[in-house]
Design a protein around this motif. Structure first.
Motif, PDB file in Angstrom:
ATOM      1  N   LEU A   2      -2.028 -28.049  -8.215  1.00 49.63           N
ATOM      2  CA  LEU A   2      -3.155 -27.306  -8.775  1.00 49.63           C
ATOM      3  C   LEU A   2      -2.820 -26.773 -10.168  1.00 49.63           C
ATOM      4  O   LEU A   2      -3.658 -26.816 -11.074  1.00 49.63           O
ATOM      5  N   ILE A   3      -1.579 -26.329 -10.336  1.00 47.53           N
ATOM      6  CA  ILE A   3      -1.164 -25.798 -11.639  1.00 47.53           C
ATOM      7  C   ILE A   3      -1.213 -26.901 -12.692  1.00 47.53           C
ATOM      8  O   ILE A   3      -1.673 -26.677 -13.819  1.00 47.53           O
ATOM      9  N   PHE A   4      -0.737 -28.092 -12.332  1.00 46.62           N
ATOM     10  CA  PHE A   4      -0.756 -29.205 -13.285  1.00 46.62           C
ATOM     11  C   PHE A   4      -2.184 -29.545 -13.695  1.00 46.62           C
ATOM     12  O   PHE A   4      -2.454 -29.795 -14.868  1.00 46.62           O
ATOM     13  N   VAL A   8      -3.598 -29.417 -17.566  1.00 44.94           N
ATOM     14  CA  VAL A   8      -4.246 -30.564 -18.221  1.00 44.94           C
ATOM     15  C   VAL A   8      -5.650 -30.174 -18.681  1.00 44.94           C
ATOM     16  O   VAL A   8      -6.049 -30.479 -19.809  1.00 44.94           O
ATOM     17  N   LEU A   9      -6.390 -29.485 -17.836  1.00 45.24           N
ATOM     18  CA  LEU A   9      -7.739 -29.063 -18.206  1.00 45.24           C
ATOM     19  C   LEU A   9      -7.723 -28.139 -19.425  1.00 45.24           C
ATOM     20  O   LEU A   9      -8.501 -28.320 -20.364  1.00 45.24           O
ATOM     21  N   LEU A  10      -6.824 -27.168 -19.426  1.00 48.84           N
ATOM     22  CA  LEU A  10      -6.751 -26.238 -20.554  1.00 48.84           C
ATOM     23  C   LEU A  10      -6.309 -26.929 -21.842  1.00 48.84           C
ATOM     24  O   LEU A  10      -6.805 -26.600 -22.925  1.00 48.84           O
ATOM     25  N   LEU A  11      -5.410 -27.892 -21.732  1.00 51.35           N
ATOM     26  CA  LEU A  11      -5.004 -28.630 -22.928  1.00 51.35           C
ATOM     27  C   LEU A  11      -6.147 -29.483 -23.478  1.00 51.35           C
ATOM     28  O   LEU A  11      -6.322 -29.580 -24.699  1.00 51.35           O
TER      29      LEU A  11
END
Length: 61
Positions: A2-4, A8-11
């Motif tokens: 979930l953290i990954f 990725v979404l935030l980047l």
């Protein structure tokens, strides 16, 4: 996992914001930053999913 996904979404959002700044200011540096962020995000995501695929293949064999 979930953290990954969140990273990725935030980047990707950061890359889109850089492109928005480029459209607003017409400063080429923002476009370059956006391309670098998106490029490395896609490369990291492909690597992550390749590892997941290899793990699944190892479980089957």
């Amino acid at each position: 996992m979930l953290i990954f996904r969140w990273i990725v979404l935030l980047l990707l959002v950061a890359g889109l914001l850089c492109f928005a700044m480029y459209i607003g200011t017409r400063d080429v540096a923002w476009r370059r930053r956006g391309l670098v962020i998106v490029k490395w995000t896609v490369i990291a995501a492909l690597g992550f999913f390749a590892v997941l695929l290899l793990e699944r293949m190892a479980m089957v064999l």
